[in-house]
Design an enzyme around this catalytic site. Structure first.
Site, PDB file in Angstrom:
ATOM      1  N   HIS A 138       0.808  -1.227   0.000  1.00 59.16           N
ATOM      2  CA  HIS A 138       0.000   0.000   0.000  1.00 59.16           C
ATOM      3  C   HIS A 138       0.840   1.275   0.000  1.00 59.16           C
ATOM      4  CE1 HIS A 138      -3.906  -2.109   1.596  1.00 59.16           C
ATOM      5  NE2 HIS A 138      -3.296  -2.776   0.616  1.00 59.16           N
ATOM      6  N   GLU A 236     -13.070   2.190  -4.910  1.00 55.69           N
ATOM      7  CA  GLU A 236     -13.811   3.445  -5.012  1.00 55.69           C
ATOM      8  C   GLU A 236     -13.268   4.366  -6.093  1.00 55.69           C
ATOM      9  OE1 GLU A 236     -14.818   3.845  -0.209  1.00 55.69           O
ATOM     10  OE2 GLU A 236     -13.546   5.343  -1.218  1.00 55.69           O
TER      11      GLU A 236
END
Length: 367
Positions: A138, A236
């Protein structure tokens, strides 16, 4: 070699396209930028930056890169050229920067590309994510040059992941984890950043509550749009608002990988910025661009294009009033993870496939 593209439902007679191989043999390519003369600049995640000639020849790695903590999802990641590159030869790139011990974090650097295209000069790291974390996950790491009224304003947006093991820090304003930051091209903090002067908040922060943002692009109106990986579901599309809290890990449309709810299981809440769209199940999005050319006909102009790693396709997304109204999968026949998508100076779309022998492809009309 050419492949036929698999498209979704037709909309206003979409063009019949082919994916044309520009270059191959790239090791986990992550981002592509465009150089004068039809050349390309391509990052390889293991820590190499290469020039690809207009005829597809892949040049040896450039010298002059900083130390890079390559491993897992980390390495040499995004790259862009300055809007005035033809005058100043400046590029910006982000990478996983080594820290003390086994720690690392996302960093943003600028450099001058040498005249002979063999190396970097005047290298300067202009932003370093804090704190450094012992993680290989990440990193985020997409860069967008901000424009106001169509002109560069001298600042850059950089997306930053929450490093997976530090997800709760995405809600805190005293760190850079799970944030989007905005800095000047020399690393200064713009005086009009939304959190400047707020006690306990780092002034670089533009928005927070993000998970792992691997897509970012300017919309036709100049607004920043991003997409981010959800956990198990809940990818998203967002329009990051200045000072906005985008919810992670308080809320999500997905679940944790063990099947447990995120937060109290809600998908939204008071004071949180809702996503414009979500994908559940996850498609694992990476790369993002708004098409501004008419190469593919007027029906595609203004569409959003997003690469998908898990679903191994390129999505053409139709929008109306800032909302997703239709999605059409492309490149399914390739069966490849799509890492990046950009519009070239010639108006065509270019994509990178993410594999040990990745490719740079150009989407052209079938003849």
């Amino acid at each position: 070699m050419l492949w036929s593209l698999a498209s979704g439902a037709p909309a206003q007679n979409p063009p019949e396209l082919q994916a044309q191989t520009v270059a191959s043999g790239l090791q986990h390519p992550w981002a592509v930028a465009f150089l004068p003369g039809g050349r390309f600049l391509v990052t390889e995640r293991p820590g190499r930056l290469r020039v690809v000639d207009a005829d597809g020849r892949v040049q040896p790695p450039l010298h002059g890169l900083p130390d890079i903590a390559a491993g897992g999802q980390g390495g040499l990641l995004d790259v862009i050229t300055d809007a005035a590159f033809e005058r100043n030869r400046t590029i910006y790139f982000c990478f996983s920067q080594p820290g003390p011990g086994a720690t690392n974090g996302t960093a943003l650097a600028r450099a001058r590309l040498s005249d002979d295209l063999t190396g970097l000069q005047e290298l300067r790291v202009i932003f370093s994510q804090q704190p450094k974390v012992a993680s290989t996950l990440h990193f985020g790491c997409r860069i967008v040059e901000r424009r106001v009224d169509g002109r560069p304003d001298g600042t850059l947006w950089l997306t930053l992941g929450e490093r997976f093991s530090r997800r709760d820090d995405a809600q805190r304003l005293d760190n850079h984890l799970g944030k989007i930051v905005r800095v000047g091209k020399d690393g200064h903090v713009p005086a009009d950043n939304p959190l400047v002067g707020r006690p306990g908040a780092l002034p670089e922060i533009w928005s927070h509550g993000h998970r792992n943002v691997q897509g970012a692009a300017l919309a036709p109106d100049g607004a920043l749009w991003t997409h981010e990986h959800g956990p198990m579901g809940g990818d998203e599309i967002n329009r990051p608002l200045p000072g906005g809290n985008h919810g992670w890990p308080r809320v999500s449309f997905g679940l944790h990988y063990d099947g447990s709810p995120v937060g109290d299981g809600a998908s939204g809440g008071a004071g949180l910025v809702a996503p414009l769209h979500h994908w559940t199940p996850s498609i694992a999005p990476s790369g993002m661009v708004f098409l501004s050319s008419d190469r593919y006909g007027p029906a595609w102009r203004g569409n959003l294009f997003v690469g998908a790693l898990k679903h191994r396709q390129l999505l053409r997304i139709e929008l109306k009033d800032g909302q997703v109204v239709a999605q059409h999968p492309l490149l399914q026949a390739l069966g490849q993870r799509i890492r990046d998508v950009r519009q070239g100076p010639d108006g065509w779309l270019y994509v990178l496939t993410d594999s040990p022998s990745g490719q740079l492809l150009r989407l052209v009309e079938k003849r």
